[in-house]
Design an enzyme around this catalytic site. Structure first.
Site, PDB file in Angstrom:
ATOM      1  CG  ASP A  78       0.433  26.024  89.422  1.00 37.23           C
ATOM      2  OD1 ASP A  78       0.695  26.102  88.209  1.00 37.23           O
ATOM      3  OD2 ASP A  78      -0.720  26.196  89.875  1.00 37.23           O
ATOM      4  CB  CYS A 119       1.622  18.979  87.519  1.00 36.74           C
ATOM      5  SG  CYS A 119       2.747  17.786  88.266  1.00 36.74           S
ATOM      6  CG  ASP A 120       0.252  22.577  89.231  1.00 42.31           C
ATOM      7  OD1 ASP A 120      -0.305  22.653  90.314  1.00 42.31           O
ATOM      8  OD2 ASP A 120       1.471  22.379  89.101  1.00 42.31           O
ATOM      9  CE  LYS A 121      -3.864  26.089  87.863  1.00 47.40           C
ATOM     10  NZ  LYS A 121      -2.874  25.353  88.629  1.00 47.40           N
ATOM     11  CB  CYS A 191       3.681  18.334  95.212  1.00 44.91           C
ATOM     12  SG  CYS A 191       4.986  19.181  94.305  1.00 44.91           S
ATOM     13  CD  GLU A 442      -1.621  27.630  92.625  1.00 45.11           C
ATOM     14  OE1 GLU A 442      -2.380  26.754  92.193  1.00 45.11           O
ATOM     15  OE2 GLU A 442      -0.495  27.385  93.090  1.00 45.11           O
ATOM     16  CB  SER A 468      -1.009  26.368  96.306  1.00 42.40           C
ATOM     17  OG  SER A 468      -0.632  25.025  96.456  1.00 42.40           O
TER      18      SER A 468
END
Length: 553
Positions: A78, A119-121, A191, A442, A468
């Protein structure tokens, strides 16, 4: 064993021939076949090292008497996809990930699965597939990135996003920003703040589908390799017991997950992902459960962007299970809930302790008596809107302001960075919802610009898009219904007064009902042209953000 569909019987000789072509022996075809779903790639920092995690998982599987067979899935970073057309694809990738795993694990019948995201999705996509397939399974993430160091301070990716605004405000030089961008993300891992990836990795523990430590052990630690090997051992135990994700994930686990969400101050994206995951288990929930749990669950942690701590600090303090133990003292979690170890939560908490009360506040001394997320309603959000209240300045908890209306993230970002937004304004970004975007982008770039310019205590941002996990400030997203589907956010006009009252859970457009009705009669949604066939399909199938933006049945 499910793999018997391709390994046993006279008529399966052709299947066995193809498996022998992989190098598998007759002896191996008598053992459980375990699929290792690996999201490794060379573009996402959280995934660059997943080959090592996968190798450790496979070693564990082999040591426990199984045969490991790895296959890949896609992923979107992202941060890299932010603020350009790539972000249209991030949320839609969640459905594609779940579907592709379903295809692979149905066409090739495995006895169990180990999922390796970071990560993310990718995490929610894998959890959705896990529950949809309902094979003996667990998830093992790649772990969080360490925080960076810059001029004696701890920094992370959000420091860089906000640095752009600081340069515009004259508080940082471009040379300093260039140095910061080299230091903020020091290596592999998701992150380092309580952003979406780390939120979902921590909640995977809380709902019982990952081993303790999954969300917090740093990516670079040997502990992470040990955990990956244990994941390999554990999946064979699950296969032997025929213990499946839907056997583990019950209503008690849902409440535990949401309680930890509130205590940690997780990303607002959890409000999209948890309903989508639970739906795959036949456990439908709506936004009201988040607010119900938030009102009685104290916020115990303030990790970046809400505070100075990072995931490495949470890990050293005792991790997710130390948070669960604090909540258990006030009967805020269900201790009988089962886990992927087939051990009730209460047994796993016996030897856990909170070793740093500055990072994990004791239950009697929380940051706030309410959880990190609040759900707002009103004539501007009849189906609800979401805010990370733990990251909102006290000055912005109750506020009236003048609407500044934009029909895309790019328009709003340009206005913010051009210094056209002023104290008291309420930035409204619409046509960025699941259908309108499409893909519900985002808004980290505009929210970080607001914070970097020093306006986060004076300017709110409302959107039918999302944020985010790194967003801070009065950023209210997921406004439903979205503008594209005729939601009231599409009726807002420049200069309208908007009321934000987070303690009272209100989001109101201060315009008369008669005026709103007049506007509605003349309203025609903006229809952005879409060249991508994939995004056209997504627009047709996506549901409201209030329903997790899952595909409609």
């Amino acid at each position: 064993m499910r793999s018997k569909k391709i390994t046993q019987g006279l008529e399966k000789a052709p299947h066995r021939s193809l498996l022998h072509a992989l190098g598998l022996t007759k002896e191996e075809l008598k053992k459980p076949l375990i699929g290792v779903v690996n999201a490794a790639n060379e573009i996402i920092p959280g995934h660059i090292h997943l080959d090592k995690i996968a190798q450790a998982v496979k070693t564990g599987i082999q040591m426990a008497g199984g045969v490991a067979i790895e296959f890949p899935v896609i992923g979107v970073c992202d941060g890299i996809a932010m603020n350009h057309e790539g972000m249209h694809y991030s949320l839609p990738s969640r459905e594609l990930i779940a579907d592709s795993i379903e295809i692979m694990a149905t066409a090739h019948p495995f006895d169990g699965l180990v999922f390796i995201p970071n990560c993310d999705k990718i995490i929610p996509g894998m959890l959705m597939a896990m529950l949809r397939l309902n094979l003996p399974s667990l998830i093992i993430s790649g772990g969080p990135m360490l925080a960076g160091k810059f001029k004696g301070k701890t920094v992370d990716l959000i420091s860089v996003f906000e640095g752009v605004g600081k340069v515009k405000a004259g508080e940082m030089s471009e040379e300093e920003l260039s140095l910061l961008e080299e230091k903020a993300c020091p290596g592999c891992g998701s992150c380092s703040g309580m952003f979406t990836a780390n939120s979902m990795n921590c909640l995977s523990e809380a709902i019982g589908l990952a081993l303790p430590g999954n969300g917090t052990i740093p990516a670079v630690s040997s502990e992470r390799i040990h955990l990956a090997k244990r994941a390999g051992f554990t999946v064979l135990e699950l296969v032997k017991k025929d213990l499946r994700p839907k056997d583990i994930l019950q209503k008690e686990n849902i409440y535990n997950g949401i309680a930890v969400d509130m205590a940690l101050g997780c990303s607002t994206n959890t409000v999209l992902h948890l309903p989508a995951i639970f739906k795959e288990a036949g456990l439908d929930i709506d936004l009201s459960i988040f607010d119900e749990v938030s009102k009685k669950t104290p916020n115990l942690c303030r990790l970046s962007p809400a505070g100075k701590h990072h995931l490495e600090d949470l890990h050293l303090a005792g991790g997710v299970y130390a948070v669960l133990k604090e909540l258990a003292q006030k009967d805020l979690v269900h201790l009988e809930a089962n886990t992927v170890l087939d051990i009730p939560l209460k047994e796993l908490l016996k030897h856990v302790q909170n070793s740093n009360p500055e990072v994990i506040r004791p239950i009697d001394n929380p940051y706030s008596p309410e959880g990190g997320i609040a759900i707002l309603y009103g004539n501007l959000a009849p189906e609800g809107a979401v805010v990370k209240q733990s990251a909102v300045a006290k000055e912005m908890m109750q506020r009236k302001g003048k609407a500044r209306v934009f029909n895309s993230e790019e328009e709003a970002t340009q206005a913010i960075l051009n210094r056209s937004i002023h104290k008291g304004d309420v930035v409204v970004i619409r046509y960025e919802g699941p259908k309108g975007g499409p893909g519900m982008r985002e808004m980290l770039t505009p929210t970080s610009a607001i914070a970097g310019l020093g306006l986060d205590k004076d300017v709110a941002l409302l959107t039918d898009g999302r944020f985010s996990g790194g967003t801070r400030g009065a950023a209210i997203g997921h406004i439903s219904p979205e503008a594209y589907e005729g939601g009231p956010i599409g009726l807002v006009e420049e200069g309208d007064e908007i009321l934000i009252d987070i303690p009272k859970r209100k989001l109101e457009l201060l315009v008369s009902a008669e005026e709103l009705q007049r506007r509605k009669q003349n309203f025609k949604p903006l229809d952005k042209p879409i060249t991508s066939p994939f995004l056209r399909r997504y627009r047709k199938l996506a549901s409201s953000a209030s329903q997790g933006a899952v595909f409609r049945d």
